[in-house]
Design an enzyme around this catalytic site. Sequence first.
Site, mmCIF file in Angstrom:
data_model
loop_
_atom_site.group_PDB
_atom_site.id
_atom_site.type_symbol
_atom_site.label_atom_id
_atom_site.label_comp_id
_atom_site.label_asym_id
_atom_site.label_seq_id
_atom_site.Cartn_x
_atom_site.Cartn_y
_atom_site.Cartn_z
ATOM 1 N N GLU A 1 46.932 70.380 50.637
ATOM 2 C CA GLU A 1 48.078 70.756 51.469
ATOM 3 C C GLU A 1 48.649 72.144 51.122
ATOM 4 O O GLU A 1 48.776 73.000 51.998
ATOM 5 C CB GLU A 1 49.157 69.679 51.308
ATOM 6 C CG GLU A 1 50.251 69.765 52.339
ATOM 7 C CD GLU A 1 51.361 68.741 52.086
ATOM 8 O OE1 GLU A 1 51.302 67.998 51.080
ATOM 9 O OE2 GLU A 1 52.294 68.718 52.907
ATOM 10 N N THR B 1 41.217 66.767 48.641
ATOM 11 C CA THR B 1 42.290 66.230 47.807
ATOM 12 C C THR B 1 42.037 64.751 47.614
ATOM 13 O O THR B 1 41.658 64.050 48.571
ATOM 14 C CB THR B 1 43.706 66.412 48.406
ATOM 15 O OG1 THR B 1 44.613 65.529 47.713
ATOM 16 C CG2 THR B 1 43.792 66.082 49.889
ATOM 17 N N ASP C 1 44.264 62.742 47.371
ATOM 18 C CA ASP C 1 45.373 62.054 48.064
ATOM 19 C C ASP C 1 45.028 61.664 49.498
ATOM 20 O O ASP C 1 45.695 60.813 50.083
ATOM 21 C CB ASP C 1 46.620 62.948 48.088
ATOM 22 C CG ASP C 1 47.038 63.394 46.698
ATOM 23 O OD1 ASP C 1 46.689 62.701 45.730
ATOM 24 O OD2 ASP C 1 47.701 64.441 46.585
ATOM 25 N N GLY D 1 48.340 59.980 44.381
ATOM 26 C CA GLY D 1 48.371 59.990 45.843
ATOM 27 C C GLY D 1 49.547 60.748 46.415
ATOM 28 O O GLY D 1 49.690 60.877 47.625
ATOM 29 N N GLU E 1 52.078 56.272 42.901
ATOM 30 C CA GLU E 1 53.056 57.058 42.131
ATOM 31 C C GLU E 1 54.261 57.486 42.967
ATOM 32 O O GLU E 1 55.340 57.699 42.454
ATOM 33 C CB GLU E 1 52.384 58.295 41.528
ATOM 34 C CG GLU E 1 51.827 59.255 42.587
ATOM 35 C CD GLU E 1 51.194 60.512 42.013
ATOM 36 O OE1 GLU E 1 51.160 60.663 40.778
ATOM 37 O OE2 GLU E 1 50.730 61.346 42.812
ATOM 38 N N ARG F 1 40.808 62.030 38.865
ATOM 39 C CA ARG F 1 40.326 63.312 39.397
ATOM 40 C C ARG F 1 39.114 63.840 38.640
ATOM 41 O O ARG F 1 38.531 64.850 39.040
ATOM 42 C CB ARG F 1 41.446 64.358 39.297
ATOM 43 C CG ARG F 1 42.396 64.231 40.419
ATOM 44 C CD ARG F 1 43.387 65.325 40.585
ATOM 45 N NE ARG F 1 43.374 66.468 39.746
ATOM 46 C CZ ARG F 1 44.471 67.195 39.477
ATOM 47 N NH1 ARG F 1 45.644 66.828 39.980
ATOM 48 N NH2 ARG F 1 44.405 68.265 38.737
HETATM 49 O O1 F6P Z 1 47.343 66.225 44.739
HETATM 50 C C1 F6P Z 1 46.488 65.693 43.787
HETATM 51 C C2 F6P Z 1 47.269 65.140 42.620
HETATM 52 O O2 F6P Z 1 46.346 64.587 41.702
HETATM 53 C C3 F6P Z 1 48.336 64.107 42.992
HETATM 54 O O3 F6P Z 1 47.796 62.852 43.299
HETATM 55 C C4 F6P Z 1 49.207 64.145 41.771
HETATM 56 O O4 F6P Z 1 50.529 63.741 42.040
HETATM 57 C C5 F6P Z 1 49.158 65.601 41.394
HETATM 58 O O5 F6P Z 1 47.992 66.149 41.973
HETATM 59 C C6 F6P Z 1 49.139 65.859 39.913
HETATM 60 O O6 F6P Z 1 49.247 67.222 39.729
HETATM 61 P P1 F6P Z 1 48.993 67.967 38.357
HETATM 62 O O7 F6P Z 1 47.516 68.036 38.133
HETATM 63 O O8 F6P Z 1 49.612 69.295 38.553
HETATM 64 O O9 F6P Z 1 49.655 67.147 37.289
#
Ligand code: F6P
Length: 342
Positions: A103, A125, A127, A170, A222, A275
């Site tokens: 996004e 993503t 998400d 998510g 979350e 991830r």
């Molecule tokens: O947008 C992907 C994501 O993994 C979300 O699900 C999560 O809230 C966020 O990124 C976590 O971000 P960071 O890697 O900056 O902690």
Amino acid sequence: MRLGVLTGGGDCPGLNAVIRAVVRRGVLAHGIEFVGFQDGWLGVLQDATQPLGIAETTGILHRGGTILGSSGTNALRVEGGRASVAATLERHGLAGLVVIGGEGTLKCAAELADDGLRIVGVPKTIDNDLGGTDVTVGFHTAVQVATDAIDRLHSTAESHDRVMLVEVMGRHAGWIAVYAGMAGGADAILIPEHPFDVDEISRHLRHRHLSRSSFSIVVVAEGALPVDGTVELPAAPLDENGFPRLGGLAIHLAPEIEARTGFQTRVTILGHVQRGGSPVAFDRVLGTRFGVAAADLAAAGGWGRMVARKAQDVRDVPLAAAVAERNLVPVDLYREAEVFFG
Ligand code: F6P
């Protein structure tokens, strides 16, 4: 033709599949030369590049992460960002950019495309919350990781007669929670699209434990939200772009559920493990198809558009349409998941 490629925002499994396919198709079918920008928009702002040819993209299909690196930097939030992006493209004689992002990264791309920059987008993503496409690269791998974790939690939950809260990522969409919850046989799934009432969930868990089972699995997205006025939750801290940094909701929910049910309640927060690692076959295939389509789109001058999947087909849609509205879990899908609660 020369093109730049970048991966921005949170990484996800399948990014390397996209990069490999963009390059392979671009070089072999269109004679395009590529320049890789490191760490998303940051690399464009700082002119940090790396070679990106067939040799550099061989053997990466199955690898998680991104060989280009990634960051949450938004070029439009940096003073002089627009001019700096345009200057870098000019300096390298680039006809345009292939931007692989979620996004935030694609919103920035859409605005720059409005200003006349030549950009093709690829949606990724975990998400799965981007508009214009049925699915994004990375989502299915995250779902598989979460499903495997739920499977493992089942046996220990059963041994100890416990309630297990499994928190998944998510952001403001409940896609991972609903898919992993359905696949893992969750007894309740809390998602942002459907505010939860902790009293009702606790009643439901008590009824389940009294009537037919001694344990429960609750999947918590979350970004899930309580019904107004039911439980107090601390506000999330903000990230570098001013968006809430989510994570940890289940920690606050567990004592509320334990107090209302009397059942031992434990929390597992899956976090970034969703991830990491190798992409599942679906994301390798989707990333490959998107990469091929993105190279073709750029070669055809389809600037300001994003490759997308609709039903089984890969097509392209305006970048602006993809970021105009979030793709959220539809009510009907949640109703299907609810059939198996309890
Ligand atoms: O947008 C992907 C994501 O993994 C979300 O699900 C999560 O809230 C966020 O990124 C976590 O971000 P960071 O890697 O900056 O902690």
